[in-house]
Design a protein around this motif. Sequence first.
Motif: not given
Lengths: 356, 506
Positions: A85-90, A252-255
């Motif tokens: 989704a282009g959400i970057w959890n590093i 949602l994605c980070l969670g």
Amino acid sequence: MFRLEPRASAPLAWQVATPILAVLATMIVGGGLFAAMGFDPLAAIRTIFWDPLFGPASGYSRPQLLVKAGPLILIACGLALGFRAGIWNIGAEGQYIIGAICGAAVALAAYPLDAFWIFPAMILAGAAGGWAWGMVPAVLRNWFGASEILVSLMLVYVAQRIAAWMAFGPMKNPEGFNFPGSRNLQQYDAAANPELIANSGLHWGGVAAVLALAATWFVMSRHVLGFHIRTAGAAPRAARFAGVRPERLVALCLGVSGALAGLAGLFEVAGPAGQITESFGSGYGFTAIIVAFLGRLHPLGILLAGLLMALTYIGGELAQMMLNLPAATVQVFQGMLLFFLLGFDILTRYRIRRRA
Amino acid sequence: MTVSNVFRAEGLGKTYPGVRANDDISFAVEAGEIHALLGENGAGKSTLVKTIYGLVRPDEGRMTLLGAPYAPQDPRAARAAGVAMVFQHFSLFDAMTVAENIALGMENPPPRAELSRRIAELSRDYGLPLNPARRIASLSAGERQRVEILRCLLQHPRLLIMDEPTSVLTPQEAEILFATLRQLAGSGTAILYISHKLEEIRSHCDRATILRQGKLVGTVDPRAHSARELAAMMVGAEMRLVDRSGRKPGATVLKVRGLSTPAGEGMALKDVALTLRSGEILGIGGVAGNGQEELLAALSGETPTAPGTIALEGRDLSRAGPETRRRAGLLAAPEDRLGHAAVPEFSLAENTLLTAGARQGLIRRGLIDRKAASGFAQEIIRAFDVRTPGPDTAAGALSGGNLQKFVIGREVLGRPLVLVVNQPTWGVDAGAAAAIRQALLDLAAQGAGLIVISQDLDELLELSDRFCALNQGRLSAPRPTEGLTVEEIGLMLGGAHGMEVAHVPA
């Protein structure tokens, strides 16, 4: 001279071929590096990639494959959702540590009670801890537009300090002769995450990883949520037009990726690691980023990439012991893998043409 | 007269895929004149000046400069031949001084002190006050433009092209600019001045060449015509007869009242009101960038608006998201096919899921029915004659016209109560455009209410029952299309006054 010409679409053959090419290039360049350092390159490569599976000590190292691959795959599944989704959890490493601390806290609070609910409660607490740590960058991004890349990464270092504080302070084992570190959960049956089949290396974390793979596949290819995730990554305006609310997707994605990383941490602390120590975080959260990309953000790819990365961990350790290779070998190998993968990825999007 | 021609174009033509951008353009610019190039967006002004400046190679025709054949390979060759251009958007480095910026653009910059002296001299001669040692960051838009103009003047151009220069200027700065241009013209430089501000052209230009839809309308003396007449020439006087049979306006389906959006990156909508009846097509004209995209986003649900502003059959949808509105029957097709109305990387089958998931039953309880999606894509392909191998083809692999047919078809087959489309035939070849227009007419005949936002006046006149104009985020009161003259349309689109404030790239 050569020039790059964009392809209309990324051929499947190249998408499969580039990770394999990246592995081969890593072996070749790594071998060259070892030769330059005065080691026998063939022996080193064999020690890293072959001996852990089929070498003389493979009886010890083979179970380690699942022990290492489990958390990598579990974390990478969550990261892949966000990356699509282009959400970057590093910062999965931080979520992994916090999940472990929260799960261990339940066990340590219940100690020495023997009850069936302890381990399930630890699982919930581990997932909740990772989720909460992942929600920090999500909330900051949604409310203030802060970069989730920077925030999640910086929170890793916060989490490491919290782990150290726990090991020296609140969670220190009262019967541990003042050594830093919590009680060893392996020795606390109600909280332990033991090997499910003797000598297989499989513990509940491995089971969770398989479930996560199946769930990821289902969501990404069958559910509207996966469609929205892929749309948001490919064309954010089209996603908005379709009715996707970007803030919800970020949360949602980070969670979810935080919760999965937290679970990985919990299974680790209750199993192979056994206790919270100052250096509990061992880099799984960062390596999982490589696993996710090496696996093309696809569940099957993540499975194979997770096993491969686990192999480099074990092989690298073996090479340290057998050949006295430096300890940084593993990191160099993993770094090179990602480097070559991103490099070869150009071939999936471009073709090389000779300039006239 | 031919002796004094600085520049002459003969039969210039340029075709892009699906668009005839320039068709048989011939005109001449004489020494010492300010020559306006006038036309709507998409009329071919940009292509024409890019051809002259060496950025675009013409397909046919030829040009002469100072009597000699002129065919620049690139802008550098154009500059060497004596053609200079001031772009609408400046290319200056904020952190550097005026002199440093100008030196950067020169082939062989003289020593800094010498350059500063020449800049100061030129700026004094032409009444363009500018200190060479000032940093760009501290300059106003007008002063920055002076830097660009001075950069051109240092090359002693014979032909100076100015692309909508006053769009960034205050009225006072514009007056200074015109004084400079007049002085330049007086010293023999030919000036080609691109604009669609009619009053400005009438008061400052010697001649005007008018383009419409890539074709030359003619070269006229702007002072001899009223702004209305110029607008009519720009817009075109032909009216097509259309068959509006089978369309009976019914009950009101969509009511918009007091619709305003906050000023963001684009144009804010200001108190927009409209009423749409079933079976009716409302045409909204206007120059791009006057709120068209914002209006579509507000109606589609991408931008929520204040409660009570948008009602579909009496139901307030102002706060509802796109999916709720689609379920209620309010559908939309945005202008940008790639990345907004469709995802280029996805297959056509997957692209049906963007908007048709609920209405076609392709997504049920969150589960995607891939077979149904593929079937619906096939249905669109058949019904709208989309030329493609099949539903598994990536949307990005389709030509613009075919993808547009797919996007419009996806919404038309969704049986909307109200359909809002923006630029339905933009960049589409004539055949596909006709098919799309027919589909929209048929949809209205079946009782849907349509809002067609477009910059193509012919299209709006052909389709719509009522016409209104969007200008600076404000929507004019609608007028019945029947009996509307082109002059009236010109005035509604901003006419003499509105054109002046339309800050839009051509």
